[in-house]
Structures are given as C-alpha cells and as structure tokens.
Design a protein around this motif. Sequence first.
Motif, short mmCIF file in Angstrom:
data_model
loop_
_atom_site.label_atom_id
_atom_site.label_comp_id
_atom_site.label_asym_id
_atom_site.label_seq_id
_atom_site.Cartn_x
_atom_site.Cartn_y
_atom_site.Cartn_z
N TYR A 175 -6.30 -21.06 10.62
CA TYR A 175 -6.25 -20.85 12.06
C TYR A 175 -7.30 -21.66 12.80
CZ TYR A 175 -3.07 -17.08 10.84
OH TYR A 175 -2.01 -16.37 10.35
N SER B 98 -8.44 -24.66 11.84
CA SER B 98 -7.92 -26.03 11.87
C SER B 98 -6.80 -26.18 12.89
CB SER B 98 -7.41 -26.44 10.49
OG SER B 98 -8.45 -26.47 9.56
N LEU B 99 -5.94 -25.19 12.96
CA LEU B 99 -4.85 -25.22 13.93
C LEU B 99 -5.38 -25.24 15.36
CD1 LEU B 99 -1.76 -25.09 14.32
CD2 LEU B 99 -2.00 -22.60 14.36
N GLY C 78 -7.11 -28.63 16.05
CA GLY C 78 -6.12 -29.70 16.21
C GLY C 78 -5.41 -29.63 17.55
N ILE C 79 -5.01 -28.43 17.95
CA ILE C 79 -4.34 -28.27 19.25
C ILE C 79 -5.30 -28.64 20.37
CG2 ILE C 79 -3.39 -26.56 20.85
CD1 ILE C 79 -2.16 -25.17 18.38
N VAL D 254 -5.68 -32.51 20.51
CA VAL D 254 -4.47 -33.14 21.03
C VAL D 254 -4.34 -32.88 22.53
CG1 VAL D 254 -1.94 -33.12 20.94
CG2 VAL D 254 -3.25 -33.17 18.81
N GLY E 275 -6.72 -35.39 16.44
CA GLY E 275 -6.28 -34.00 16.34
C GLY E 275 -5.22 -33.79 15.28
N LEU E 276 -4.59 -34.86 14.83
CA LEU E 276 -3.58 -34.73 13.79
C LEU E 276 -4.19 -34.36 12.43
CD1 LEU E 276 -1.24 -37.73 14.67
CD2 LEU E 276 -0.98 -35.31 15.27
N LEU F 253 -4.59 -30.58 12.24
CA LEU F 253 -3.24 -30.02 12.20
C LEU F 253 -2.62 -30.21 10.81
CD1 LEU F 253 -1.80 -31.07 15.69
CD2 LEU F 253 -2.47 -28.78 14.93
N ALA G 230 -4.16 -27.58 8.51
CA ALA G 230 -3.54 -26.28 8.75
C ALA G 230 -2.15 -26.22 8.11
CB ALA G 230 -3.46 -26.00 10.24
N TYR G 231 -1.38 -27.30 8.24
CA TYR G 231 -0.04 -27.36 7.65
C TYR G 231 -0.11 -27.27 6.12
CZ TYR G 231 4.43 -29.32 6.16
OH TYR G 231 5.63 -29.53 5.54
N TYR H 191 -1.09 -23.71 4.96
CA TYR H 191 -0.34 -22.60 5.53
C TYR H 191 0.13 -21.57 4.50
CZ TYR H 191 3.16 -19.83 7.87
OH TYR H 191 3.89 -18.77 8.34
#
Length: 184
Positions: free
Chosen positions: A35, A37-38, A41-42, A45, A60-61, A64, A67-68, A71
């Motif tokens: 969370y 990292s998410l 990243g958001i 971006v 920011g990628l 993200l 986080a991906y 997950y």
Amino acid sequence: MAAKTEAVSKEETTRPDPVAFTVGFNRGQSEGLVYGSLLLGILFVAIGLVGELPLLAVAGLAPLGIAYRHYPMVEKGRPQLGASEDGLYVERIGFIDWAAIRMTDVKRTSVRNMELVRLDVLLTRSLDDAVAKAQTFPVWKTLMMRNWKRTPREHGRELIAINLHTLAADPEEILSRIRAFKFV
C-alpha cells in the motif's frame, strides 16, 4: 522383539492424523510495502502529470510496479500452501502427488536479525510429471511474486523451495501436518 513393537506403536500414536489445511501470506508484514508503494506511485504520477513533470510521472511507475509485483502478499482468500488427500498444494503449481514427494524438510537461515525459513520439497521426478492437478491462473499473474522456487536436480528430479517465513503459520506445524499426509 517386544520392545521394537512398543517403539513402533508409540511412534504411531505421536504422529498426528492428517487434516487438510491451507495457509496464506501474513498480510500484516506486507501491507506497508504494497500500500505504501501504491500510494507513492500514484502520488508521483499525479504530481508529474499536474505539474507537467514527465520524468516524475515516469518515476512513479517504479513504485507502482513494486506494488503490482507484491500484490499476492495482501490478496485475501488466496492460500499459498496446503495439503489434502489430493496432494501438496502450492499456489500457481496445483496439487503435487504425494507419491512424487521423496522428502520434506525445513531449512532455517539468518540474515542480520531476520530469520528466513523455507520448506524444501524434493521430488522423485520432474515437477511437470509430479503435478496431480494443475492450477490455472490468469496471464497477468505471471509477473507477480510467487512464494516458491524450483531447482533442477540430478536424474530428472526437482527441488521446490517454498518460503515459510512469509506465511501466517508456524513452520514446524506446517511440516508436521504435511508429513502426516505423506506417511499415511
């Protein structure tokens, strides 16, 4: 001869009955990573797009992607390891036939102040031949983290190393429950 019979019967009574189980990731250990990292990243971006800073948006990628990749560690209702009459269940492999398992053992190592625990499952044949019921999963999950690693061994055998320190159960309990099925 009578002492030998007593020892065998005593060993049989201490062995637990096989009971089906599944265990998933310990979500408390990984929620911050996923969370955090998410959110980072958001944030990168959004600030990059609003402030017209394309390098920040591209940067920011990376969080993200982290986080991906991680997950599955926070995904609810997804067991990573289990055992039943069908075999040893491993996420994204399926059920490994009990007859194909030669040995199971827990290995412990320490890195600084962290204890890393893994379950080594030595197969009598290749993993593809040992799977009794293969699990299907979506293509987008292939890039996500998995909890195991396979290593080829001599004579067509394979070793499956499953991380237990990331799971929400005691490693010794997992091993004893797996061995209860293996030696029935």
